[in-house]
Enzyme design. Structure first.
Site, PDB file in Angstrom:
ATOM      1  N   HIS A  36      -1.875  -5.575   1.463  1.00 33.99           N
ATOM      2  CA  HIS A  36      -3.179  -6.203   1.236  1.00 33.99           C
ATOM      3  C   HIS A  36      -2.903  -7.570   0.631  1.00 33.99           C
ATOM      4  O   HIS A  36      -1.964  -7.729  -0.151  1.00 33.99           O
ATOM      5  CB  HIS A  36      -4.014  -5.383   0.246  1.00 33.99           C
ATOM      6  CG  HIS A  36      -5.176  -6.146  -0.324  1.00 33.99           C
ATOM      7  ND1 HIS A  36      -6.412  -6.156   0.278  1.00 33.99           N
ATOM      8  CD2 HIS A  36      -5.267  -6.955  -1.415  1.00 33.99           C
ATOM      9  CE1 HIS A  36      -7.218  -6.939  -0.437  1.00 33.99           C
ATOM     10  NE2 HIS A  36      -6.549  -7.427  -1.468  1.00 33.99           N
ATOM     11  N   LYS A  65       0.826  -1.203   0.000  1.00 34.61           N
ATOM     12  CA  LYS A  65       0.000   0.000   0.000  1.00 34.61           C
ATOM     13  C   LYS A  65       0.869   1.266   0.000  1.00 34.61           C
ATOM     14  O   LYS A  65       2.083   1.196   0.222  1.00 34.61           O
ATOM     15  CB  LYS A  65      -0.915  -0.020   1.222  1.00 34.61           C
ATOM     16  CG  LYS A  65      -1.926  -1.163   1.207  1.00 34.61           C
ATOM     17  CD  LYS A  65      -2.784  -1.113   2.462  1.00 34.61           C
ATOM     18  CE  LYS A  65      -3.833  -2.199   2.474  1.00 34.61           C
ATOM     19  NZ  LYS A  65      -4.699  -2.094   3.676  1.00 34.61           N
TER      20      LYS A  65
END
EC number: 2.7.4.6
Length: 138
Positions: free
Chosen positions: A115, A9
């Site tokens: 993620h 991210k």
């Protein structure tokens, strides 16, 4: 052979953690079948996280995911979804085990560095969202 999607991210990219995250995958014998850096548009982020559209954190999440570049990867290996999730640690970094990516580097529940797909069906959708077959080297 299983595949999963992993995203570093914007907070992870900003903290220069790309190499560290990739090294952790490789140290566990996980093959990186595809990798690219990109800047998500708001529309792309909303499409990717559409499953969360009705959740209270949706707008905050999509704003965060468009706040800087991300690195998307296709990981490949036996039981790679579970292996990746173990390496990442719990979504809430305070609950993550010692030595996991999130425990070591996250600063809050949203800015949690990575993620990863949570199931084969999710992985198939997520991989297809970012990569075509020509971009994946298995």
């Amino acid at each position: 052979m299983e595949r999963t999607l992993s995203i570093i991210k914007p907070d992870g990219v900003k903290k220069n953690l790309i190499g560290e995250v990739v090294k952790r995958f490789q140290d566990q014998g996980i093959h990186i079948a595809a990798l690219k850096m990109m800047q998500l548009t708001q529309k792309q982020a909303q499409g990717f996280y559409a499953v969360h559209r009705e959740r209270p954190f949706f707008n905050s999440l999509t704003e965060f995911m468009t706040s800087g570049p991300i690195v998307v990867m296709v990981l490949e290996g036996d039981d790679v979804i579970a292996k990746n999730r173990k390496l990442m640690g719990a979504t809430n970094f305070k609950e993550a085990e010692e030595g996991t990516i999130r425990r070591d580097f996250a600063t809050d529940i949203e800015k949690n560095v990575v993620h990863g797909s949570d199931a084969p069906e999710t992985a198939a959708f997520e991989i297809g969202y970012f990569f075509n077959d020509m971009e994946i080297v298995g």
